[in-house]
Design an enzyme around this catalytic site. Structure first.
Site, short mmCIF file in Angstrom:
data_model
loop_
_atom_site.label_atom_id
_atom_site.label_comp_id
_atom_site.label_asym_id
_atom_site.label_seq_id
_atom_site.Cartn_x
_atom_site.Cartn_y
_atom_site.Cartn_z
N CYS A 201 20.33 12.17 45.10
CA CYS A 201 20.76 10.77 45.18
C CYS A 201 20.24 9.98 43.98
O CYS A 201 20.89 9.04 43.52
CB CYS A 201 20.30 10.15 46.48
SG CYS A 201 18.55 10.38 46.82
N HIS A 546 15.47 7.67 49.78
CA HIS A 546 16.87 7.79 49.37
C HIS A 546 17.18 6.73 48.33
O HIS A 546 16.74 5.58 48.46
CB HIS A 546 17.78 7.65 50.58
CG HIS A 546 19.24 7.66 50.24
ND1 HIS A 546 19.86 8.79 49.75
CD2 HIS A 546 20.20 6.70 50.30
CE1 HIS A 546 21.13 8.52 49.54
NE2 HIS A 546 21.35 7.25 49.87
#
Length: 1416
Positions: A201, A546
Site C-alpha cells: 500500500c 495501512h
C-alpha cells in the site's frame, strides 16, 4: 493570372511558386528518407565515457550511440557537447589500457578504423589535457546548441546522498475510519486503482501521487525507451511509463504493480515486507536518477519558472573569480541531462547549515540539499505537540545557542565562544515534500511509538517567511565542509569543498531566468505560495498499518481517495480528518487516545502559471507513447478474451490407469463447456499420452469418485452432449471426477448405472497362498448374498456352491458372508467395497472362520507392507573387518549377487545364513554355560542376542517355507534382554554423520571386533570396554570386580517387562510373522556397491525380529548395524526401540541400513567437541562415541583414547585432558574422574561434551572448586591477552583478585575485573571494552547479582586501573574500528546490537540481489 513577387523581387505566377515549393519540399523529403535509410542500415558504435577529471564526476557515465562512420574529431565534438566542456580542453583514452596514447583529436579516421567495435560497448575515459582540467562550456564559447539547449546539461550533480528517513510501517489494515462521500467505479471517477500485492500500500500511494503530478508524468512520457540498449523487464523508467499509460487509458478497475516491482529487482517475498513511504520515495528517486543518467535522448520540457532564489549571488562565486551572473537556462528544449536531473529539477531544494560566533560574528557554514523536509510532531521531552505545519517549519529553522560545555571554537577568536547554530532555507523546490515525523521512540518503554497528535496543514502554504533574505556574503563568513551537524531526516550534505563547481549558484530545484539579482530579491511573496495536492495518510500504529493517498486533480480541482484498487471522491472535510488528534485535550497522553489515521507526507506545488503544466491528453502523446498505448490495448483485449474463455471452461480432475506404467495417472482436464463428450474424450486421450499405446475407440470417460474408488456411471449414447450440460455447468470445483477407462480390443465396455455399488473381488488360492489382483463387479444393495455369489461366479468362473465370501469393511475387520438371504445393504456394503472369495473342496471351510487357513492368509495379507531397504556398501577388503562372522557374511554376499538372477538364491541365503548363525549361537551358548559358574550376573546376562530367536529349522512343528524366499519366522512379538534398547525415539536425528556407512565411533574402537558371533570371545563387551551388566554406581576400581552386581536402572522401554519371565522368555504364545525378500534395482544413481532389497513384511513384527531377518543380507549380526527410516525430504532418523513393531511404517517406505553397533539399554550416543579457548574457532567437532549409564568419567576417557588417536590423530595421556559440560558454545562444569553418568551427571540422547587438552595435570579435584577463564585487558596497548584458567577454592571475590594479582603482577589495590557478556568467548571490541563493561562490581562473592558466577567456564576480564587508555588519532581509530568489525563479524559476534531485524528497502539496478555463497 495573379502575380506575386519571387525571391528575386520579380513577379511570377502564383501557381509557379506553389509547384516550385512543392518540388523543393519533395526533394528535401527524399534526401531525408535516404539519409534515414542509410543510417538504419549502418552499424552503430556504443561508447561509454567516464569523466575522471574530478571526484564529483568520476561515477558519471556518458553514453553515446554513434554511426560507425563517425570520425574521431566529430566524436570529440559530441563528447564535448554532452559533457558540457570546451572542445580541445580534454583528452579521450581507452579505459584500462595502461600507457596507451589518447585518441587523436584531429583524426579524420572513422571510429571502426580507430579500434572501436560495432555492436559492442566501448569504454573510454575523459582525462585532463596537459595537467589542466577541462574548461566548462558557456554560451560565449559557442559550443552550446544553436537551438537553445538548456544548459542544465552542464550540471555535474550526480544525485542526492543517502538521507536518514523515519522508519514507519505498513501492512494491510482495514479501511480508514471515516467514510467517503460515495464509492464510485472507474467509469464515474475516471481513475484506475492499483492492486495491493500483499503489503505494498505504501508503494501504491506514492505511485498514484507521482501519476497525478503533471510535470513528472509528462516528463516520463517524453522519455523514450531504447529496447536495444536495455532489457524492458529491468528498466524502471519504462515500467513506470507503462504503468502510467495503463492508469490513464485502461478500462480496468485496478492495475497490477508486479511489473514495476520486478524492475526493482524484487521477488515475491518483498511484497510481504513493511516499508515506509518516505523511504521508498527517496530510494526510488535515487534509482530513477541512476537509470536516467545513461539516456541520450532529447525531450520537451515546460517553460522555465521564475526564480525562487533569495540569495543574490551564487555561493561558489565567493571562492572563485568567475562570472557571478547565474547560468541562464534555455526555455525551449532540454538535453538528456534533464532526465538525469529531473528529480533535482522538481523536488530538490537547498539550505544552509551554519554556526555563527556571538562575539565576533564569524560564521562557518555549508550547503545542504534536500528532497523533503522532515517536520517534528512533538519536540523531544515536550508534552505539547506543534499545532500546525507552520509552527513545525518555524521550529525547524529556529537556531539554538551553543554555550556552557557546548561552546563553539571560533577560528577568528581562537577560543571557545558562545555561538548560534541553525538552518536557513536558500531555495525551495518546485514540488515541496513535507514529512510529518509521526514515528518516534519511547525511551521509557523502549518501544517505537506513533504520535497521533493533531497537526493542521493549509491548502495553500506561504513559504516566504522561511526563506533566507540576509546577505550571507559578508567577508566574515567562511565555508566549512566538515563542521556543523548534519540535519536529521532527509537533509544531507552535498559534500561541497572550497573548490566548488560552477553550478552552485543555480537553484537545483527551480530554474533561474534572466532577471537581475536586484529584481530577484524584490520578488513578491506570492512567488513562494505552494498549493497542496497530495496527502499520504497512514492508518495504524508503529507496529503496522495501512497507507492510502488523498490527491487533488489539477484538471478539475476535485479531491480523490486512492486506496489501493478503490478510487473515490472525497471532500475537504475528509482532508481535515487526516489532521490527527482527538476532540478533547488529554495532556501528555493525548496521542494515545487520538485517531490512528492521520497525514504522514504532504506534497505541495508552487503556484506559478508560467510553470504549472497540464496533463498530456491522449491525442497529444508522443509517437512512442501512442505505440505503447496500442500495444497495451491489444494486450488488454487479448487478456479479456482469455478471461472470457476461462469463464466458460470446465476444469475437472482426470484419472487413468495407464496400461504400460501400471499406475493411476492424475491430471486436470480443461474443456470448453460447448465441447462434446466425444471431443473431451479425445482431449483426455492426448492428455494422458495414450497415443500409440491404445486406440482411441478403446477409451471412454466415466463419472468417478476418487475417494471411494467408485465408478458412479457411464455415459452411453451421450457422446454428442456438451460437457457443460453433462457436468452440470461450469463450476469452480466438482464433487466428482472423471476416469478415462480403457478396454482391450476384444472386450466391450460394461455399462455403469446410477445406484449400483462397485465391488473389487480378490480370488484367494489356499494351495499357493496367493491373492489375485481385483476384478470389478457391480451389484445393487438390495441383492442377496446368493445373488451376489452368482455375479461373482460369472465374473471369476468359480463354483458358487462352495464359494466363501469375506467382506473387508475396514482395516483388520473381516466378515464372512454366510447368510444366503441377507442383502448387501444389511451386510454393510457401500459405494465401493472389497471382498475376498475362495472356492475349493478343502476341509478348511469346516473349521471356525477365525481358525481357518483363509483367515490367517487374509490376516497376513492385511498386515503385510512393502519396504525398500538399502543395504550398506561392502567392499571385499573391508568386509572381514566389519564382522566377526566373515564366513557367513561372505556367503551371504555371494548368494545375494546370485539372487539378482533368481529369487530362489535369496531363499538359499536365508536358509544357509540362518543355519550358520544358529550354529554359532549354540557354540557361544555352550561357552556361556561353561563360564556361568563364575557369577550369577554373567549367567543372566551374557547370552547371545540370537539365543531366543527360533528359526523355522529349529521348530519341528513349523510349516514348510513358502517359495520365493518367504521366511515365516517364528519370533517373539516383543523382546527385552536379548534385544536391549535405548530410551530414545525416531525423532533423534543422526547429525554429523560420516560419509561412510560405517559408524567410525563404534568400529574404530578397540572392542569393535569382539562381537556375539565370535566363538572365542568372552562376555559381550559394551562400547566402554566393560562387561555388560557389570557397571554399578558403587564400583570405582577393579577391586570390586568379584562382587555380584547387576544393572539396577529405573529405565523402561516401550515394551512391558511383564511379558517376560525370569529368564527373559516370552510368556505369550509365539506367532508366525511374514517376511519375504526379493532383489531390487535402484534407479536413482546409487553407487555400484549399493544393494537394495524389496521386503514384504508383517508390520506387527518387532524391530528386533526385523533386524534379525536382515542379518544374512547385511552380513553382520543385528547388534552390529542400525536401521534408519528415510522420510520424504530424504532426512534420516534412526529407529532404536527394538521392542516396538513396524506399525508406524507404511507401504513403499524407505529404509537405510548402516553398519555400526546399535545402542543397548542404558547407552547414549555422545558428540565430542574440542574446546580451544584461544583459537578463533573455539569449538571443533571431533567424533561420535557411546557412553553408558553407570560409567565413570575416567572409564569414558579410557574409551576415548584409542578413538581420538585413530580418528583425530590426537595422542593424549589420560591425565592431560578433561571432559566438561557443553551448553551450546559455552563451556560449563568440569567433570571429575570419579563422577558417574546418570548419578552425578545427567546424560541424554545426542548429548554433547567438551574435551579440553590440559597443559598441566588436572587442578580440579573437588566439586567445591570453581574454574573461571580470565583475560587481561591492556588499555595502553589496546589489546586483549590470551585466556588463562584460574581455579578458585571458593566463590570469594577477594580470592579471585588475589589469584589475578599473583598471576599478572598487578597490585591488588589497582586490580579491576568485569564479567564477560554473551556466549563464549564473550568477544567485545577493544574500542568498547574499557567503558562498556561493568568494571569492579561492589560485591564480595561471585554468586550474587550482577555476576551470578555459579558454575565453571565463566569469562572474567581484568585490568590495571592505573593504566591509561591509548590516545588514538582519528585515522588510527577508524582503522582499528575496521579491523575490529572484521574480526567480530568473522567470529559471529555483532559489533552493535539491533533489537529488531528489519529488511532494508532496496531497489536493485542490476536486476536483483546477489546471494553470498557463504550464507545459508
Amino acid at each position: 493570372m495573379e502575380m506575386v513577387p519571387s525571391e528575386e523581387k520579380q513577379l511570377v505566377p502564383k501557381e509557379g511558386i506553389f509547384w516550385s515549393c512543392r518540388q523543393s519540399i519533395f526533394e528535401e523529403m527524399q534526401k531525408r528518407f535516404s539519409q534515414i535509410e542509410s543510417a538504419a542500415e549502418e552499424p552503430r558504435v556504443l561508447c561509454i565515457v567516464q569523466d575522471t577529471t574530478n571526484a564529483k564526476t568520476v561515477n558519471e557515465r556518458l553514453t553515446l550511440n554513434l554511426p560507425a562512420s563517425t570520425t574521431v574529431n566529430k566524436f570529440y565534438e559530441d563528447v564535448a557537447h554532452k559533457a558540457g566542456y570546451v572542445n580541445g580542453t580534454f583528452c579521450l583514452a581507452w579505459a584500462n589500457a595502461g600507457d596507451v596514447a589518447p585518441l587523436d583529436q584531429a583524426g579524420e579516421m572513422s571510429l571502426v578504423l580507430s579500434g572501436f567495435e560495432a555492436g559492442k560497448k566501448n569504454f573510454l575515459q575523459l582525462t585532463d589535457k596537459d595537467g589542466e582540467q577541462p574548461q566548462i562550456a558557456s554560451d560565449e564559447s559557442g559550443t552550446a546548441d544553436s537551438s537553445g539547449l538548456d544548459d542544465s546539461s552542464q550540471d555535474r550533480f550526480i544525485g542526492p546522498l543517502p538521507r536518514d528517513g523515519t522508519v514507519g510501517c505498513s501492512s494491510d489494515y482495514s479501511s480508514p475510519s471515516y467514510s467517503y462521500s460515495s464509492i464510485l467505479n472507474k467509469s464515474e471517477t475516471g481513475y484506475v486503482g492499483l492492486v495491493n500485492q500483499a503489503m505494498t500500500c505504501y508503494l501504491n500511494s506514492l505511485l498514484q501521487t507521482l501519476f497525478m503530478t503533471p510535470e513528472f508524468r509528462n516528463a516520463l512520457y517524453n522519455w523514450e525507451f531504447e529496447e536495444s540498449e536495455e532489457d524492458p523487464v529491468t528498466s524502471i523508467p519504462y515500467q513506470l511509463q507503462r504503468l502510467f499509460v495503463l492508469l490513464q487509458t485502461s478500462k480496468k478497475r485496478a492495475i497490477e504493480t508486479t511489473d514495476v516491482t520486478r524492475s526493482f529487482g524484487w521477488d515475491s517475498s518483498e511484497a510481504w515486507q513493511q516499508h515506509d513511504v518516505q523511504e521508498l520515495c527517496r530510494v526510488m528517486f535515487d534509482a530513477l536518477e541512476q537509470k536516467w543518467k545513461q539516456t541520450e535522448q532529447v525531450c520537451d520540457a515546460s517553460p522555465a519558472p521564475s526564480s525562487l532564489d533569495a540569495n543574490p549571488q551564487p555561493m561558489r562565486s565567493l571562492h572563485q573569480g568567475q562570472d557571478k551572473r547565474p547560468n541562464v537556462r534555455s526555455n525551449v528544449r532540454m538535453s538528456s541531462t534533464f532526465e538525469a536531473d529531473l528529480i533535482n529539477q522538481l523536488y530538490q531544494g537547498k539550505l544552509k547549515d551554519y554556526v555563527r560566533c556571538l562575539e565576533c560574528g564569524y560564521e562557518s557554514w555549508r550547503i545542504d540539499t534536500f528532497l523533503d523536509i522532515p517536520l517534528v510532531i512533538r519536540p523531544f521531552g515536550a508534552s505539547q505537540a506543534f499545532g500546525s505545519v507552520e509552527e513545525a517549519l518555524q521550529a525547524f529553522i529556529q537556531p539554538e545557542t551553543l554555550d556552557g560545555p557546548n561552546q563553539y571554537f571560533c577560528e577568528r577568536c581562537k577560543k571557545k565562544c558562545d555561538a548560534r547554530k541553525g538552518l536557513r532555507f536558500l531555495h525551495f523546490p518546485y514540488l515541496l515534500t513535507l514529512q510529518l515525523k509521526r514515528f518516534d521512540f519511547d525511551y521509557t518503554t523502549m518501544h517505537r511509538i506513533k504520535l497521533n497528535d493533531r497537526m493542521t496543514f493549509p491548502e495553500e502554504l506561504d513559504m516566504s517567511p522561511f526563506i533566507d533574505v540576509e546577505d550571507e556574503k559578508s567577508p566574515q563568513t567562511e565555508s566549512c565542509t566538515d563542521s556543523g551537524a548534519e540535519n536529521e531526516g532527509s537533509c544531507h550534505s552535498d559534500q561541497m569543498s572550497n573548490d566548488f563547481s560552477t553550478d552552485d549558484g543555480v537553484d537545483e530545484g527551480i530554474c533561474l531566468d534572466n532577471t537581475s539579482t536586484a529584481e530577484r530579491v524584490l520578488k513578491p511573496k506570492s512567488s513562494l505560495t505552494f498549493e497542496l495536492f497530495s496527502v499520504m495518510v497512514h492508518s495504524g500504529s508503529a507496529a503496522g498499518g495501512h497507507y492510502y493517498a488523498c490527491i487533488k486533480s489539477f484538471s478539475d480541482s476535485q479531491w480523490y481517495s486512492f486506496n489501493d484498487q478503490h478510487v473515490s471522491k472525497i471532500t475537504q472535510d475528509d482532508i481535515r480528518k487526516t489532521y490527527g488528534g482527538s476532540s478533547g485535550s488529554r495532556g501528555y497522553y493525548s496521542s494515545a487516545f487520538a485517531s490512528s489515521t492521520n497525514a504522514y507526507m504532504l506534497m505541495y506545488r508552487l503556484k506559478d502559471p508560467s510553470r504549472n503544466a497540464k496533463f498530456l491528453e491522449v491525442e497529444d502523446f508522443p509517437e512512442h507513447i501512442k505505440r505503447l498505448v496500442q500495444r497495451e490495448k491489444e494486450s488488454e483485449e487479448q487478456e479479456k478474451r482469455q478471461r472470457e474463455i476461462e469463464r466458460n471452461t470446465c476444469k475437472i480432475k482426470l484419472f487413468c490407469m495407464h496400461p504400460v506404467k501400471l499406475m493411476m495417472m492424475e491430471n486436470k482436464l480443461e474443456v470448453h463447456k460447448d465441447k462434446t463428450l466425444r471431443d473431451a474424450t479425445e482431449m483426455a486421450y492426448k492428455l494422458m499420452d495414450l497415443e500409440g499405446v491404445v486406440p482411441l475407440d478403446c477409451c471412454r470417460l466415466v463419472k468417478y469418485d476418487e475417494f471411494h474408488e467408485y465408478l458412479e456411471r457411464s455415459y452411453e449414447g451421450e457422446e454428442d452432449m456438451p460437457m457443460g450440460l453433462l457436468l452440470g455447468g461450469v463450476k469452480s470445483s466438482y464433487m466428482f471426477d472423471l476416469l478415462l477407462e480403457i478396454r482391450r480390443p476384444d472386450q466391450a465396455f460394461q455399462p455403469y448405472k446410477p445406484g449400483e455399488v462397485m465391488v473389487k473381488v480378490h480370488v484367494v488360492d489356499l494351495k499357493s497362498e496367493s491373492i489375485a489382483a481385483p476384478v470389478s463387479v457391480r451389484a445393487y444393495l438390495n441383492q442377496t448374498i446368493t445373488e451376489f455369489k452368482q455375479l461373482i461366479a460369472q465374473a471369476t468362473g468359480l463354483c458358487a456352491e462352495t464359494m466363501r465370501v469375506v467382506l473387508e469393511r475396514c482395516y483388520n475387520d473381516l466378515r464372512l458372508l454366510y447368510v444366503p438371504n441377507k442383502t448387501l445393504k444389511a451386510e454393510g456394503f457401500f459405494r465401493s467395497n472389497k471382498v475376498f472369495v475362495e472356492s475349493s473342496d478343502s476341509t478348511d471351510h469346516q473349521v471356525a472362520f477365525t481358525d481357518s487357513v483363509l483367515w490367517k492368509l487374509l490376516d497376513r495379507h492385511g498386515n503385510t507392507i512393502r519396504l525398500f531397504v538399502s543395504l550398506p556398501e561392502q567392499s571385499p577388503g573391508s568386509l572381514a573387518n566389519r564382522t566377526s562372522c566373515p564366513k557367513a557374511s561372505a556367503d551371504s554376499e555371494d548368494s545375494f549377487d546370485g539372487a539378482k538372477g533368481s529369487r530362489k538364491s535369496v531363499e538359499a541365503i536365508l536358509e544357509e545364513s540362518t543355519e550358520k548363525l544358529k550354529n554359532l549361537s549354540l557354540q557361544q551358548q555352550q561357552q556361556h554355560q561353561q563360564t556361568s559358574s563364575t557369577s550369577d550376573s554373567q549367567k543372566s546376562s551374557e547370552h547371545s542376542d540370537f539365543e531366543h530367536i527360533e528359526s523355522p529349522a529349529q521348530d519341528p512343528d513349523a510349516v514348510s517355507q513358502p517359495s520365493q524366499t518367504e521366511n515365516s519366522t517364528r519370533v517373539a512379538s516383543d523382546t527385552d534382554n536379548q534385544f536391549p534398547s535405548e530410551e530414545r525415539s525416531d525423532s533423534d536425528v543422526n547429525n554429523d554423520r560420516s560419509t561412510s556407512s560405517v559408524d567410525s565411533d563404534i568400529l574404530s574402537s578397540s572392542h569393535s571386533s569382539d562381537t556375539l558371533c565370535n566363538a572365542d570371545s568372552g562376555p559381550l563387551p559394551l562400547a566402554n570396554g566393560l562387561d555388560s551388566h557389570s557397571i554399578t554406581s558403587s564400583r570405582r576400581s577393579k577391586a570390586h570386580e568379584g562382587k555380584k552386581e547387576t544393572w539396577d536402572t529405573a529405565e523402561e522401554d516401550s515394551g512391558t517387562d511383564s511379558e517376560y519371565d525370569e529368564n527373559g522368555k516370552i510368556k505369550a504364545d509365539a506367532q508366525y510373522l511374514y517376511f519375504k525378500t526379493e532383489p531390487y534395482s535402484q534407479e536413482d544413481g546409487a553407487g555400484e556397491g549399493q544393494k537394495s532389497l524389496l521386503v514384504h513384511v508383517d508390520k506387527r513384527i518387532t524391530l528386533a525380529a526385523f533386524k534379525q531377518n536382515l542379518e544374512p543380507f547385511v552380513g553382520v549380526p543385528s547388534t552390529q548395524f542400525k536401521v534408519f527410516r528415510v522420510y520424504a525430504n530424504n532426512q534420516e532418523f534412526e529407529s532404536v526401540r527394538l521392542n516396538e513393531t513396524l506399525s508406524s511404517f507404511s507401504d513403499d517406505n524407505k529404509i537405510t541400513i548402516r553398519l555400526g553397533r546399535a545402542l543397548k539399554k542404558g547407552e547414549y550416543r555422545v558428540k565430542v567437541y574440542q574446546l580451544l579457548v584461544n583459537d578463533p574457532e573455539p569449538c571443533k567437532f571431533l567424533l561420535d562415541t557411546v557412553f553408558a549409564k553407570g560409567m565413570t568419567v575416567r572409564q569414558s576417557k579410557e574409551e576415548l583414547l584409542p578413538q581420538l588417536k585413530d580418528q583425530c590423530k590426537l595422542d593424549l595421556s589420560i591425565d592431560r585432558f578433561r571432559l566438561r559440560k557443553k551448553t551450546w558454545k559455552n563451556p560449563g562444569t568440569v567433570f571429575l574422574d570419579y563422577h558417574v553418568y546418570e548419578e552425578d551427571i545427567n546424560i541424554s540422547s545426542n548429548w554433547e561434551v567438551f574435551l579440553e587438552v590440559l597443559d598441566e595435570p588436572e587442578r580440579m579435584k573437588s566439586m567445591s572448586q570453581l574454574a573461571v577463564l580470565t583475560r587481561r585487558w591492556c588499555p595502553a596497548q589496546m589489546k586483549l591477552e590470551a585466556f588463562r584458567e584460574v581455579v578458585l577454592e571458593s566463590s570469594s571475590v577477594e580470592e579471585l583478585k588475589e589469584k589475578l594479582s599473583e598471576m599478572s603482577g598487578i597490585p591488588l589495590e589497582n586490580l579491576e575485573f568485569a564479567k564477560g557478556r554473551g556466549t563464549f568467548p564473550c568477544d567485545i571490541s577493544v574500542l568498547e571494552i574499557h567503558q562498556d563493561l561493568d568494571w569492579n562490581p561492589k560485591v564480595s562473592t561471585l554468586n550474587v547479582w550482577p555476576l551470578y558466577i555459579c558454575d565453571d567456564g565463566a569469562v572474567i576480564f581484568y585490568r590495571d586501573s592505573t593504566e591509561e587508555l591509548m590516545d588514538l588519532s582519528e585515522e588510527e581509530r577508524n582503522e582499528l574500528m575496521k579491523k575490529e568489525s572484521s574480526r567480530l563479524l568473522k567470529t559471529g559476534h555483532r559489533v552493535s546490537y539491533s533489537p529488531r531485524k528489519e529488511k532494508a528497502l532496496k531497489i536493485y539496478l542490476d536486476g536483483g540481489p546477489t546471494k553470498d555463497p557463504g550464507q545459508d
